[in-house]
Design an enzyme around this catalytic site. Structure first.
Site, short mmCIF file in Angstrom:
data_model
loop_
_atom_site.label_atom_id
_atom_site.label_comp_id
_atom_site.label_asym_id
_atom_site.label_seq_id
_atom_site.Cartn_x
_atom_site.Cartn_y
_atom_site.Cartn_z
N CYS A 1 37.45 5.42 49.57
CA CYS A 1 36.81 6.61 50.15
C CYS A 1 37.61 7.09 51.37
O CYS A 1 37.83 8.28 51.56
CB CYS A 1 35.37 6.34 50.51
SG CYS A 1 35.11 4.93 51.60
N SER B 1 25.65 2.42 53.31
CA SER B 1 26.43 3.13 52.29
C SER B 1 27.61 2.30 51.80
O SER B 1 28.31 2.71 50.87
CB SER B 1 26.95 4.46 52.85
OG SER B 1 27.99 4.21 53.78
N ALA B 2 27.84 1.15 52.42
CA ALA B 2 28.98 0.32 52.01
C ALA B 2 28.46 -0.82 51.14
O ALA B 2 27.65 -1.63 51.59
CB ALA B 2 29.70 -0.24 53.22
N GLY B 3 28.90 -0.84 49.91
CA GLY B 3 28.46 -1.87 48.97
C GLY B 3 29.13 -3.20 49.27
O GLY B 3 30.08 -3.28 50.05
N GLY C 1 31.11 -4.87 47.53
CA GLY C 1 32.53 -4.88 47.15
C GLY C 1 33.43 -4.53 48.33
O GLY C 1 34.49 -5.12 48.52
N THR C 2 33.00 -3.58 49.14
CA THR C 2 33.78 -3.18 50.32
C THR C 2 33.56 -4.17 51.46
O THR C 2 34.50 -4.62 52.11
CB THR C 2 33.36 -1.77 50.79
OG1 THR C 2 33.53 -0.87 49.70
CG2 THR C 2 34.19 -1.31 51.97
N ARG C 3 32.30 -4.51 51.70
CA ARG C 3 31.97 -5.34 52.86
C ARG C 3 32.60 -6.73 52.77
O ARG C 3 33.09 -7.25 53.76
CB ARG C 3 30.45 -5.46 52.99
CG ARG C 3 29.76 -4.12 53.16
CD ARG C 3 28.25 -4.29 53.11
NE ARG C 3 27.79 -5.10 54.21
CZ ARG C 3 27.49 -4.63 55.41
NH1 ARG C 3 27.60 -3.34 55.65
NH2 ARG C 3 27.09 -5.42 56.36
N ASN D 1 35.23 -7.53 51.15
CA ASN D 1 36.69 -7.49 50.99
C ASN D 1 37.28 -6.44 51.91
O ASN D 1 38.07 -5.60 51.50
CB ASN D 1 37.05 -7.14 49.54
CG ASN D 1 36.56 -8.19 48.58
OD1 ASN D 1 37.12 -9.28 48.49
ND2 ASN D 1 35.49 -7.88 47.86
N ASN E 1 30.90 9.00 52.22
CA ASN E 1 32.03 8.18 51.76
C ASN E 1 32.00 7.98 50.25
O ASN E 1 33.04 7.92 49.61
CB ASN E 1 32.03 6.82 52.48
CG ASN E 1 30.67 6.16 52.51
OD1 ASN E 1 29.65 6.82 52.70
ND2 ASN E 1 30.65 4.86 52.34
#
Lengths: 295, 335
Positions: free
Chosen positions: A128, A159-161, A163-165, A167, A270
């Protein structure tokens, strides 16, 4: 190619896949043909309720029924993309637009390198932050090349899943790499902040650039403003919060992104810029295919 | 009861000197702290390893270089650093380990522990004392914070730290957080305080009385905002209360006078600005950035702090000062 719209399949009926579906419904160029999952789920049910054909057999279903889609949106995981969806589409010669972090395809942002992307069949949406900031850094660096670009991205925690958090290094490094590839910049650093404030803040990106050589900040501002305007055509909530200024000899500009609230909440700009960019790329492919088909 | 004293002069204090520490300065301070019996000295850019960015201000020397310099002269004392996930990376941590790092504190906003899970685990696998350091703990409830602490213990953290990063809390508010976590986790708890409203030492003591066994201080109080609790003063109080720190408070005083006081660039006193920052609950490293902008544009800092508070900014969002000032200037022009 017959008819006015190109058929698409979405693989991965989660939040992103569902948001994509809502955007396809609105598209002049794309037709929502198929929602594919691997198990019965909320997302599959939602698509079915909307009158969309669904399958829980994964990409294999499309392999058996290749006539059902020419463009595939992949909203699964990097692993599923690499192991299943990308190879299947390659075999069938279908276009796959990848929203996972797999990044085995060509990285693309619609306003920077779409012409090159249209020549290949697997493209990746970066991140994003990549979608939000590479066009702006490109717009700066086409006026004055940058010795260094720095991005400070803040997003609402919700809003951050995972997968993002989980990694976060991968996310920041992938974004920084895309900046180097898509803009005239020597070094890049990306910093990410998760803000849990309620009400949730929109996505915000502050961009700092250390220029190489002489430039006119008015020209930089003009270039960035034009870029922001062209992004607004497909991401209506894309906002130039601060047009480029010079602070401590550094070019500084800020963009904020509110989502369209299709399926994902409006603060999740995002995510909206990811899905909206994917749809934009899909539409450009569709137009390209229709032009070719018309020849 | 034994208390481990961590001195953060050479990391949090980096904010107060705009990240200009040299390896020579670091070595002089480290020697003094080592001789005074401090458990660990935290070293590096104010925003930790990998934290040298325009957002905070570029460091004169790389954190890895400063860690190496510190480690070279430390005989008994551990050398630690901070790592803020989203800014510092696992690659940075590995480079720190190669330079001699003994301890890492993975610093996350008080509700965002999962973002640092990978870094805590990497710290453990590198053989470091691996700590999860929760910042801005006034921004969540004691119960939610305890929940985060449980998660951090599950990641394998050796110690959990609670920071009053804005120097915002009253002693009982801070103690409530330690008490709530103490009931839920079995690993040690540490406390990190700021002196913006004058509670740097007081809140450190309140934290220890509530069950913390690690405490941060800074020599001469050198840290972001009005600085941290003064290490020597904390040791003096703990001595009086019968806790064992293993530290010689007078050696800390001497080290401060000789090696730290000459580096102090701005007043570390409680000022109108620091009280306003503390009252608003803004991350302490904003102080000098707000000061610079308010002087440059002739804007009352209170206006900036109020807007920062309204936006509920967290650590690492100094960039918000830029557009807040621009908005205030635009409004002024329109009048």
């Amino acid at each position: 190619m017959t008819g006015k719209k190109v058929k698409v399949a979405i693989v991965g009926p989660g939040n992103i896949g569902t948001d994509l579906m809502y955007k396809v419904f609105r598209s002049q160029y794309l037709e929502m043909s198929l929602m594919i999952g691997v198990v019965e789920s909320e997302g599959i049910k939602r698509a079915r309720d909307k009158g969309v054909e669904t399958s829980t057999e994964g990409i294999d279903y499309l392999v058996r029924h290749p006539e059902k889609a020419d463009i595939v949106f992949d909203a699964t995981t990097a692993k599923a993309h690499i192991n299943f969806n990308a190879p299947a589409c390659e075999k069938m010669g279908k276009i796959i637009i990848d929203l996972t972090p797999a990044a085995i395809g060509k990285i693309v942002t619609p306003m920077v390198n779409i012409d090159e992307a249209l020549k290949v069949k697997n493209v990746n949406l970066i991140t994003c932050g990549g979608q939000a900031t590479t066009p702006i850094i490109h717009a700066i660096s086409r006026v004055v090349p940058l010795e260094y670009a720095e991005v400070v991205t803040s997003v609402a925690s919700k809003s951050a899943g995972p997968g993002t958090r989980n990694n976060i290094d991968e996310y920041t490094q992938t974004t920084a790499k895309a900046i180097l590839q898509l803009t005239d910049t020597e070094r890049a650093k990306v910093m990410t902040v998760f803000n849990p404030a309620v009400p949730e803040p929109p996505m915000r990106n502050t961009i700092f650039g250390i220029p190489k050589g002489e430039y006119d900040i008015k020209e930089v501002a003009k270039s960035v403003e034009a870029m922001a305007k062209s992004i607004q055509e497909y991401v209506p909530g894309y906002e130039l919060t601060l047009s480029p200024i010079i602070e401590r000899d550094i070019i500084t500009t800020i963009v904020s992104i509110y989502g369209q609230g299709d399926f994902l909440p409006p603060y999740a700009g995002n995510l909206d810029i990811e899905t909206a960019s994917a749809i934009k790329i899909g539409e450009l492919y569709a137009q390209h295919m229709m032009e070719k088909g018309g020849n | 009861m034994k208390i481990k004293v961590v001195d953060t002069t050479l990391r949090d204090g980096s904010h107060a000197v705009e990240h200009q520490f040299t390896p020579q300065q670091v070595q002089a301070v480290v020697k003094g702290l080592d001789e005074a019996g401090v458990y660990c000295a935290e070293v590096g850019h104010g925003a930790g390893i990998g934290g040298s960015v325009l957002q905070y201000g570029l460091g004169k020397h790389d954190t890895v270089e400063l860690i190496r310099a510190a480690k070279d002269v430390s005989k008994n004392m551990k050398i630690g650093t901070l790592l803020v996930p989203g800014l510092g990376t696992m690659e940075d941590l590995k480079a720190g380990k190669d330079a001699g790092l003994d301890m890492v504190r993975v610093a996350v906003h008080c509700t965002e522990g999962d973002v640092g899970a990978q870094h805590v685990k990497l710290g453990k696998s590198l053989g470091l004392e691996s700590i999860m350091f929760f910042m801005m703990t006034h921004m969540t409830s004691p119960e939610e914070l305890a929940e985060q602490a449980v998660m951090a213990e599950d990641y394998g953290a050796d110690v959990i730290y609670f920071a009053d990063s804005a120097g915002f809390m009253s002693p009982n508010q801070f103690a409530d957080r330690i008490i709530a976590a103490r009931k839920r986790i079995s690993i040690p708890i540490g406390v990190h305080t700021h002196n913006n409203i004058g509670l740097g030492v007081g809140n450190a003591i309140a934290g220890i009385e509530a069950g913390a066994t690690y405490v941060d201080g800074a020599t001469e109080g050198l840290g972001a905002g009005s600085g941290n609790g003064n290490t020597a003063a904390i040791v003096v109080v703990l001595d009086k209360m019968g806790y064992q720190t293993g530290c010689d408070w007078y050696k800390l005083v001497e080290n401060g006078q000789k090696n730290v006081r000459p580096l102090v660039r701005h007043s570390l006193e409680i000022t109108g600005d620091s009280i306003t920052l503390g009252a608003a609950g803004i991350y302490s490293s904003f102080l000098l950035h707000v000061k610079e902008s308010s002087e440059k544009y002739n804007i009352d800092p209170r206006l900036i702090y109020d807007e920062l508070a309204r936006r509920k900014v967290v650590g690492g969002q100094e960039d918000q000062i830029i557009d807040i000032c621009q908005e205030i200037l635009a409004e002024r022009e329109n009048k």
